[in-house]
Design a protein around this motif. Structure first.
Motif, PDB file in Angstrom:
ATOM      1  N   GLU B  31       0.837  -1.210   0.000  1.00  0.00           N
ATOM      2  CA  GLU B  31       0.000   0.000   0.000  1.00  0.00           C
ATOM      3  C   GLU B  31       0.871   1.259   0.000  1.00  0.00           C
ATOM      4  O   GLU B  31       0.626   2.216  -0.727  1.00  0.00           O
ATOM      5  CB  GLU B  31      -0.933   0.015   1.228  1.00  0.00           C
ATOM      6  N   SER B  32       1.902   1.217   0.859  1.00  0.00           N
ATOM      7  CA  SER B  32       2.805   2.359   0.963  1.00  0.00           C
ATOM      8  C   SER B  32       3.525   2.596  -0.372  1.00  0.00           C
ATOM      9  O   SER B  32       3.681   3.727  -0.827  1.00  0.00           O
ATOM     10  CB  SER B  32       3.794   2.094   2.099  1.00  0.00           C
ATOM     11  N   ALA B  33       3.927   1.506  -1.018  1.00  0.00           N
ATOM     12  CA  ALA B  33       4.601   1.629  -2.315  1.00  0.00           C
ATOM     13  C   ALA B  33       3.657   2.237  -3.348  1.00  0.00           C
ATOM     14  O   ALA B  33       4.043   3.110  -4.131  1.00  0.00           O
ATOM     15  CB  ALA B  33       5.099   0.262  -2.779  1.00  0.00           C
ATOM     16  N   LYS B  34       2.395   1.792  -3.329  1.00  0.00           N
ATOM     17  CA  LYS B  34       1.406   2.304  -4.299  1.00  0.00           C
ATOM     18  C   LYS B  34       1.153   3.793  -4.074  1.00  0.00           C
ATOM     19  O   LYS B  34       0.856   4.540  -5.005  1.00  0.00           O
ATOM     20  CB  LYS B  34       0.088   1.551  -4.143  1.00  0.00           C
ATOM     21  N   LYS B  35       1.256   4.203  -2.833  1.00  0.00           N
ATOM     22  CA  LYS B  35       0.964   5.589  -2.482  1.00  0.00           C
ATOM     23  C   LYS B  35       2.140   6.516  -2.812  1.00  0.00           C
ATOM     24  O   LYS B  35       1.957   7.615  -3.321  1.00  0.00           O
ATOM     25  CB  LYS B  35       0.701   5.635  -0.972  1.00  0.00           C
ATOM     26  N   TYR B  36       3.365   6.046  -2.486  1.00  0.00           N
ATOM     27  CA  TYR B  36       4.495   6.981  -2.532  1.00  0.00           C
ATOM     28  C   TYR B  36       5.555   6.665  -3.595  1.00  0.00           C
ATOM     29  O   TYR B  36       6.416   7.488  -3.870  1.00  0.00           O
ATOM     30  CB  TYR B  36       5.192   7.029  -1.164  1.00  0.00           C
ATOM     31  N   LEU B  37       5.547   5.454  -4.132  1.00  0.00           N
ATOM     32  CA  LEU B  37       6.675   5.056  -4.986  1.00  0.00           C
ATOM     33  C   LEU B  37       6.289   4.878  -6.458  1.00  0.00           C
ATOM     34  O   LEU B  37       7.013   4.233  -7.216  1.00  0.00           O
ATOM     35  CB  LEU B  37       7.316   3.760  -4.454  1.00  0.00           C
TER      36      LEU B  37
END
Lengths: 212, 293
Positions: B31-37
């Motif tokens: 989720e974090s990767a989808k949001k920020y990366l």
């Protein structure tokens, strides 16, 4: 117990660029030494006019004693381009430690034999890996001087020259780098082939005995 | 997608780094990767970093790839012998994971399993060589591979601000000769020092280098890294900046500004940046904007 085995003749020939001073260690009862092959090879080198002198002695791993002998033969050593040592890895490192400005090379690989290890005075350590790396490292053993026993250079974990595993131990590869820089031979390290250790040398002890 | 192709296109390649959790759930990480990366070109997945046992790098690479990201499989030589390393390289290639970063690895005693056997059968140099052998369809035992041989973008690391730069440059040369095609650096905080390194490296090797970046979180973290992390040297001026306004530092504003400034200063001397977030993935969009990426 340990066994020293001559490196391949081509390897030794390639090591002797110019003239060599030869040092034999016949001293340690715990070491099986290929005396016959070594003598033959040294005679060949001698006949080809490539030898400035031969010193055969006991326990070259004893630095105090070795220092006296080297001092007595210093002219022959000075006349040589390389000091070719026929001994176990401890002996080669002792010689290289005393002759820091000289190219000191190992003519033998040291292999392990199970059992009693001998009671020689040892300032240096040889892991009896069977494929002596000292010729590419200025006479400092990467197997025992590097915590990871790396054979292709520094890992990047050293801080202020000290090892990441033991902060009281100098990084072995920084020592090697410094030694080769002092000898003006950093090219040895830069151009060395990729080294991969052979861990199957346990069996080689038998072959070595048969070849004598 | 091989990052080497991106370098060839002349792209400034930005990668980030994620550390797998000590467990089997990675939903949060994804989720974090989808949001920020999403604007990042590739994501490094660390391999039991700092010798702390975690979920495997290869498995997380596969999960990221399935989500449309471009993973860089970090491989250390600490935990596997040559048979396992070669086998994992084939596994990666089968999954279409074709970026591999070769590392020797931290020593076992530094992590949470200090009694574990340190392997180091191969090292970063011989691992790079091994990849080259597999690409030629032959393994380290000299046996031929069946069918199509794998291909990799072969990466390695270098410490530009190391106190033993000479030894690092020799090692870099050995890595290139063993097949390294791109480099990621240890975190840089001293632009001047990095630029000196980059000029030597460009003259001697001319290989793509990604500038290593860590967003500094606070003065304490900087002091810790200065004292304990090899190859890291954080100037006092940066530590003073972090001390000046504790609230801005705590919010990550100062750290992001510092990191962005370092990227801007070094941008002409590198071919990409590699951002090690240490949990601050959410600062990446702002960092990239400020750095002009």
């Amino acid at each position: 117990m340990l066994i020293t085995q001559l490196k391949a003749k081509e390897t030794i020939d390639a090591l002797v660029v110019g003239k060599a001073f030869i040092l034999n260690c016949f001293g340690c009862k715990e070491v099986y030494f290929p005396e016959k092959c070594a003598t033959e090879l040294q005679k060949e080198l001698s006949d080809a006019g490539k030898v400035t002198g031969i010193l055969t002695m006991d326990y070259i791993c004893n630095p105090e004693n070795l220092k006296l002998h080297l001092e007595a033969r210093k002219d022959e050593i000075a006349a040589a381009d390389v000091v070719l040592v026929f001994s176990c890895g401890v002996g080669v490192q002792t010689v290289a430690g005393l002759l820091e400005d000289k190219k000191v090379v190992a003519a033998c690989d040291t292999l392990r034999l199970p059992g009693f290890q001998g009671v020689t005075p040892q300032e240096f350590d040889c892991d009896q890996c069977g494929m002596c790396f000292l010729n590419g490292t200025g006479g400092i053993c990467p197997i025992t001087a590097c915590s990871k026993s790396l054979v292709n250079g520094q890992c990047g974990g050293a801080k202020n020259g000290m090892c990441e595993v033991d902060p009281n131990m100098e990084c072995g590869w920084e020592r090697i780098q410094k030694r080769l820089t002092k000898l003006g031979r950093l090219d040895i390290l830069k151009n060395a082939p990729v080294q991969i250790r052979d861990y199957s040398t346990d069996d080689a002890t038998k072959e070595c005995k048969q070849s004598e | 997608m091989k990052v080497t192709d991106l370098f060839k296109e002349g792209k400034f390649v930005v990668s980030a780094e994620v550390g797998p959790p000590k467990g089997i759930h990675i939903e949060e990480m994804i989720e974090s990767a989808k949001k920020y990366l999403t604007k990042i070109d590739a994501i490094n997945v660390t391999d039991n970093q700092s010798s702390v046992m975690r979920l495997g790098s290869l498995a997380v690479c596969k999960a990221l790839k399935d989500e449309g990201f471009n993973p860089i499989f970090q491989m250390t030589c600490r935990d596997r012998n040559r048979i396992a390393l070669e086998s994992d390289l084939l596994s990666a290639a089968m999954f279409g994971i074709d970026n591999v970063l070769a590392l020797t690895g931290d020593y076992t005693k530094l992590g949470d399993h200090p009694g574990a056997k340190p392997v180091f059968d191969l090292d970063s140099v011989s691992l790079l060589y091994t990849m080259g052998q597999l690409e030629q369809g032959i393994d380290l035992g000299g046996q031929p591979l069946e069918g199509e041989a794998p291909t990799f973008a072969k990466g390695a690391v270098v410490s530009p601000c190391s106190d033993s730069l000479d030894a690092q440059l020799v090692k870099m040369e050995r890595k290139i000769k063993a097949g390294a095609q791109f480099f990621q650096t240890q975190a840089v905080f001293d632009s001047e020092r990095y630029i000196k390194f980059a000029e030597i490296a460009k003259k001697e090797f001319d290989v793509p280098i990604q500038l290593g970046i860590i967003i500094p979180k606070n003065a304490g973290m900087c002091n810790f890294m200065n004292n304990n992390v090899a190859g890291i040297s954080i100037p006092a001026s940066i530590i003073d900046e972090l001390k000046a306004d504790k609230e801005r530092t705590k919010a990550g504003i100062t750290g992001t500004e510092i990191a962005a400034r370092i990227i801007r200063e070094c941008k002409d001397y590198c071919q990409g940046a590699h951002i090690m977030t240490l949990g601050w993935e959410d600062k990446i969009p702002s960092l990239m904007e400020q750095a002009g990426l």
